[in-house]
Design a protein around this motif. Sequence first.
Motif, PDB file in Angstrom:
ATOM      1  N   LEU A  28      52.656  54.559  37.595  1.00  0.00           N
ATOM      2  CA  LEU A  28      51.608  54.091  38.488  1.00  0.00           C
ATOM      3  C   LEU A  28      50.651  53.104  37.817  1.00  0.00           C
ATOM      4  N   ILE A  29      50.548  53.212  36.489  1.00  0.00           N
ATOM      5  CA  ILE A  29      49.591  52.340  35.788  1.00  0.00           C
ATOM      6  C   ILE A  29      50.176  50.956  35.494  1.00  0.00           C
ATOM      7  N   LEU A  30      51.488  50.820  35.530  1.00  0.00           N
ATOM      8  CA  LEU A  30      52.082  49.501  35.251  1.00  0.00           C
ATOM      9  C   LEU A  30      51.481  48.382  36.107  1.00  0.00           C
ATOM     10  N   PRO A  31      51.400  48.581  37.453  1.00  0.00           N
ATOM     11  CA  PRO A  31      50.769  47.515  38.255  1.00  0.00           C
ATOM     12  C   PRO A  31      49.331  47.237  37.844  1.00  0.00           C
ATOM     13  N   ILE A  32      48.642  48.305  37.399  1.00  0.00           N
ATOM     14  CA  ILE A  32      47.257  48.104  36.988  1.00  0.00           C
ATOM     15  C   ILE A  32      47.187  47.240  35.732  1.00  0.00           C
ATOM     16  N   LEU A  33      48.152  47.487  34.819  1.00  0.00           N
ATOM     17  CA  LEU A  33      48.179  46.669  33.598  1.00  0.00           C
ATOM     18  C   LEU A  33      48.415  45.200  33.928  1.00  0.00           C
ATOM     19  N   VAL A  34      49.302  44.986  34.914  1.00  0.00           N
ATOM     20  CA  VAL A  34      49.532  43.600  35.351  1.00  0.00           C
ATOM     21  C   VAL A  34      48.241  43.013  35.918  1.00  0.00           C
ATOM     22  N   SER A  35      47.495  43.832  36.693  1.00  0.00           N
ATOM     23  CA  SER A  35      46.223  43.368  37.256  1.00  0.00           C
ATOM     24  C   SER A  35      45.221  43.026  36.159  1.00  0.00           C
ATOM     25  N   VAL A  36      45.173  43.895  35.135  1.00  0.00           N
ATOM     26  CA  VAL A  36      44.253  43.638  34.018  1.00  0.00           C
ATOM     27  C   VAL A  36      44.632  42.345  33.304  1.00  0.00           C
ATOM     28  N   PHE A  37      45.948  42.193  33.085  1.00  0.00           N
ATOM     29  CA  PHE A  37      46.409  40.956  32.449  1.00  0.00           C
ATOM     30  C   PHE A  37      46.030  39.738  33.302  1.00  0.00           C
ATOM     31  N   GLY A  38      46.244  39.880  34.633  1.00  0.00           N
ATOM     32  CA  GLY A  38      45.877  38.782  35.530  1.00  0.00           C
ATOM     33  C   GLY A  38      44.389  38.492  35.486  1.00  0.00           C
ATOM     34  N   TYR A  39      43.589  39.571  35.403  1.00  0.00           N
ATOM     35  CA  TYR A  39      42.137  39.388  35.332  1.00  0.00           C
ATOM     36  C   TYR A  39      41.737  38.644  34.058  1.00  0.00           C
ATOM     37  N   LEU A  40      42.275  39.071  32.918  1.00  0.00           N
ATOM     38  CA  LEU A  40      41.940  38.422  31.647  1.00  0.00           C
ATOM     39  C   LEU A  40      42.428  36.979  31.614  1.00  0.00           C
ATOM     40  N   TYR A  41      43.643  36.795  32.143  1.00  0.00           N
ATOM     41  CA  TYR A  41      44.233  35.459  32.137  1.00  0.00           C
ATOM     42  C   TYR A  41      43.434  34.494  33.030  1.00  0.00           C
ATOM     43  N   SER A  42      43.079  35.003  34.247  1.00  0.00           N
ATOM     44  CA  SER A  42      42.303  34.156  35.155  1.00  0.00           C
ATOM     45  C   SER A  42      40.905  33.919  34.596  1.00  0.00           C
ATOM     46  N   ASN A  43      40.353  34.901  33.875  1.00  0.00           N
ATOM     47  CA  ASN A  43      39.056  34.710  33.219  1.00  0.00           C
ATOM     48  C   ASN A  43      39.116  33.545  32.238  1.00  0.00           C
ATOM     49  N   LYS A  44      40.199  33.505  31.479  1.00  0.00           N
ATOM     50  CA  LYS A  44      40.383  32.425  30.500  1.00  0.00           C
ATOM     51  C   LYS A  44      40.491  31.072  31.209  1.00  0.00           C
ATOM     52  N   MET A  45      41.252  31.052  32.321  1.00  0.00           N
ATOM     53  CA  MET A  45      41.419  29.802  33.061  1.00  0.00           C
ATOM     54  C   MET A  45      40.112  29.351  33.696  1.00  0.00           C
ATOM     55  N   ILE A  46      39.336  30.308  34.221  1.00  0.00           N
ATOM     56  CA  ILE A  46      38.048  29.966  34.824  1.00  0.00           C
ATOM     57  C   ILE A  46      37.124  29.374  33.770  1.00  0.00           C
ATOM     58  N   GLU A  47      37.163  29.946  32.552  1.00  0.00           N
ATOM     59  CA  GLU A  47      36.332  29.425  31.477  1.00  0.00           C
ATOM     60  C   GLU A  47      36.690  27.968  31.176  1.00  0.00           C
ATOM     61  N   GLU A  48      37.995  27.672  31.127  1.00  0.00           N
ATOM     62  CA  GLU A  48      38.428  26.292  30.902  1.00  0.00           C
ATOM     63  C   GLU A  48      38.024  25.391  32.068  1.00  0.00           C
ATOM     64  N   GLU A  49      38.106  25.929  33.288  1.00  0.00           N
ATOM     65  CA  GLU A  49      37.729  25.157  34.473  1.00  0.00           C
ATOM     66  C   GLU A  49      36.230  24.834  34.466  1.00  0.00           C
ATOM     67  N   VAL A  50      35.419  25.839  34.099  1.00  0.00           N
ATOM     68  CA  VAL A  50      33.972  25.625  34.023  1.00  0.00           C
ATOM     69  C   VAL A  50      33.651  24.543  32.994  1.00  0.00           C
ATOM     70  N   LEU A  51      34.306  24.644  31.808  1.00  0.00           N
ATOM     71  CA  LEU A  51      34.063  23.652  30.766  1.00  0.00           C
ATOM     72  C   LEU A  51      34.500  22.266  31.226  1.00  0.00           C
ATOM     73  N   GLU A  52      35.640  22.184  31.900  1.00  0.00           N
ATOM     74  CA  GLU A  52      36.132  20.904  32.419  1.00  0.00           C
ATOM     75  C   GLU A  52      35.147  20.327  33.433  1.00  0.00           C
ATOM     76  N   TYR A  53      34.657  21.201  34.331  1.00  0.00           N
ATOM     77  CA  TYR A  53      33.696  20.776  35.354  1.00  0.00           C
ATOM     78  C   TYR A  53      32.402  20.276  34.710  1.00  0.00           C
ATOM     79  N   GLN A  54      31.877  21.063  33.763  1.00  0.00           N
ATOM     80  CA  GLN A  54      30.619  20.670  33.148  1.00  0.00           C
ATOM     81  C   GLN A  54      30.781  19.406  32.305  1.00  0.00           C
ATOM     82  N   THR A  55      31.915  19.290  31.607  1.00  0.00           N
ATOM     83  CA  THR A  55      32.154  18.099  30.793  1.00  0.00           C
ATOM     84  C   THR A  55      32.214  16.853  31.658  1.00  0.00           C
TER      85      THR A  55
END
Length: 760
Positions: free
Chosen positions: A18-45
């Motif tokens: 049951l936790i496998l999907p949750i791990l995928v969600s956590v990975f997606g959350y961390l991964y999207s967090n990283k992408m959002i950070e790059e997007e914010v930096l790109e936007y501000q730059t």
Amino acid sequence: MKKSGAYQTFLKSYLIMLILPILVSVFGYLYSNKMIEEEVLEYQTTIIKKTQGIGDQIISNHMLSKGALLSNKSLKNLMGSTEWSGSLMFDIVELKDVITGMKNSNYLMEDVQVYFPQSGDLITTKRRYPERLTYIYADEAGLPCDYEDIFNFGVARGYFVQDAGTENCRIYFYENTFSRTYKDVLASIVTVLRWKDVEEILGDMGTNSGGTIFLIDKNGNIIGNSNMSVDISGFKYESLTEPGELMRTVIDGEKYVSSFMGSNVIDLKYVICVPERDFYKKNNYMLLVILIELLICMVIGVMLAVYLAKKSSNPIERLMAKLNSSKRGAGVAEGKMATDLGVALSNLANDYEDMEKQLENHNKILNEKMLFSILNGRKQTGKISAEFRENMDRRMESEWGKDPYRIIAIGYINPEESILGTEGKGFTNQDISLSFFAIENVLQETFLSEGWGIVLETDNVVLAIIRDDPEIFAKLQNCVGFFEDIFKLDVYAAISKPHHGVDELSESYAEAMATVGYKCFWEDEVDDIIFYEENSDDDIPFDIGKYADDIKKLNNCVATRDYGIAKALLGNMLDEGFKKDIKNMSINHCQASGMISLVLGILNGIHTDDGDDFIKNLEVPDRLFKAQSINQLKSEIDMIFDEIISGCEELVENKIPQKILDAKDYIDKNYADVNLSISSVADEFGISLSYMGRMFKKYTGNGILGYLHMVRVSKCKELLDEGKSVKDAAMLSGFIDSKSMIRTFRKYEGITPGQYKKCK
């Protein structure tokens, strides 16, 4: 219940399942967090670079605009004296007129001032303040100190910030002029910039999401704040140490992300600060869902482990049997449990599928951003960027082998007549999206139907990265013709030179975009399909001497109100001053800016009774700076001069006294008389010498003697054209001797009569 080994096994198994999907969600959350950070930096730059470009250009204009004033004769006379009286009063008036002209030529200059430390006098565009009265200006301007205290006389250039951190913030840019020994400052030239005017140009950049943009100098002064509701007093100059990196700040209990970029002109830093919630809001919701999901999974896992440990040593078979029996209605509780378990498993499967789609979309966005970074030549050192470059290189090699590629940029000009536009509304943003969609599909069908390539949208054009094709010109002709025939859309194609490998993508992209700029500048004067390697103009050197002569003739035409000739001369200068060369576009843009400055400077010299309002109502700066191409610039200049000719003819008919017109006719008929002078013209019409001189200057823009010289020089040119000698031309045009004629001829034409005759 006793926690048996079976219970432990069942619990671990179901929790893992049951936790496998949750791990995928956590990975997606961390991964999207990283992408959002790059997007914010790109936007501000992106925002901060645009702000830096505009701000630095305005600051440079203020800091460098004083050079021409240093050679002013009146300024030099005033610098050489500590007590002003007598003839120096005329120098004060003339210097005030000059700095007023500087202010009027640049609407971003609130004031231009000259301060003389030796005498303590201050001259502004409004008035002169003697040493004992400079405190009046300091009070009027709201300066927190004595006027002299804004200067640092130990440096050549500097600035002073007034009312830092408020809406009324102003910057005083000054340049000190030293004595020959560099011990004393003789004069300080000051231009005043109201930062609110700069913020009006920047618009809502960085503020539409609740953020703000501001500048900070090394003394901690904050310049501007595009959103006064954000308290930025906690920012310190020395704490901004890593440009291009995100920083997190808490302001009034709310989290903000910010970054900065240093000015290329002075010791200022541009800072952008936006609320973190606008970018991370959806991701925070995802985190909440993951926590709830985790709690549900743990409860379900414990319940299943307890139930199956009681009933069977073979949990899987017993679970299936129990589910089947419950479905046959063996028991209400068991049936409900089976149904709940089925629903829970189904929901988990659906959640997993949704998260996969989100990850796929995030990956697509990330790949596009990394490709744009490569195209723009930005170096990315992260692991993900390195893998992307390697994959891109391998794909190019596998698909294209050793064949080169090109980048094609497809855009359009003058889309108003296209059927893709919205009737009655012009070409809206929705219409632009529709046209780009059509262009992308045509490119896909034309170039990628049988091979690999990339098509994407950027910078108001559609880009295609394709394998070099010997039939590329013919295929692009079909594309251009298709859009012209079907959609009535004037499409053009800009093609880079052939290139190899990922490392050359930025160079190829720069070539394609330079060709786009070339097409937009020349419009219909160049072909619709342009290769970067083409060079349509010979390497003809720019004739600076002729250009200077043309400027002198242009000023003379404006002085004599021959606006029709001035219009034609400007047209010739525009035709001859630009080269149709893709690699020369930066020079062309500079020359276009110079031509606009020339026109603004010339029109600033037009004076009539209603001249100030008349020229102001023409809105010349706005109209010229809106021109995007050389043809638009020519057309706008022609229309402006046509309006000036029409308006001035009306003013002449309504305002010039008859005696002034008669005096002009008298000079036109009697110019050959060597005894013709100002006094003889005044005597002819029974008017005093001083009054006649003032009135003639007021209504014609020239003094009587100046007008007589221009008439004689014009007649002299006609005689030289007819083959007369310099001596005969001087005698027949009313000059006392040939020496006098040569001196006057050179003053108005820039060359001697003999040189003029040789040119002809």
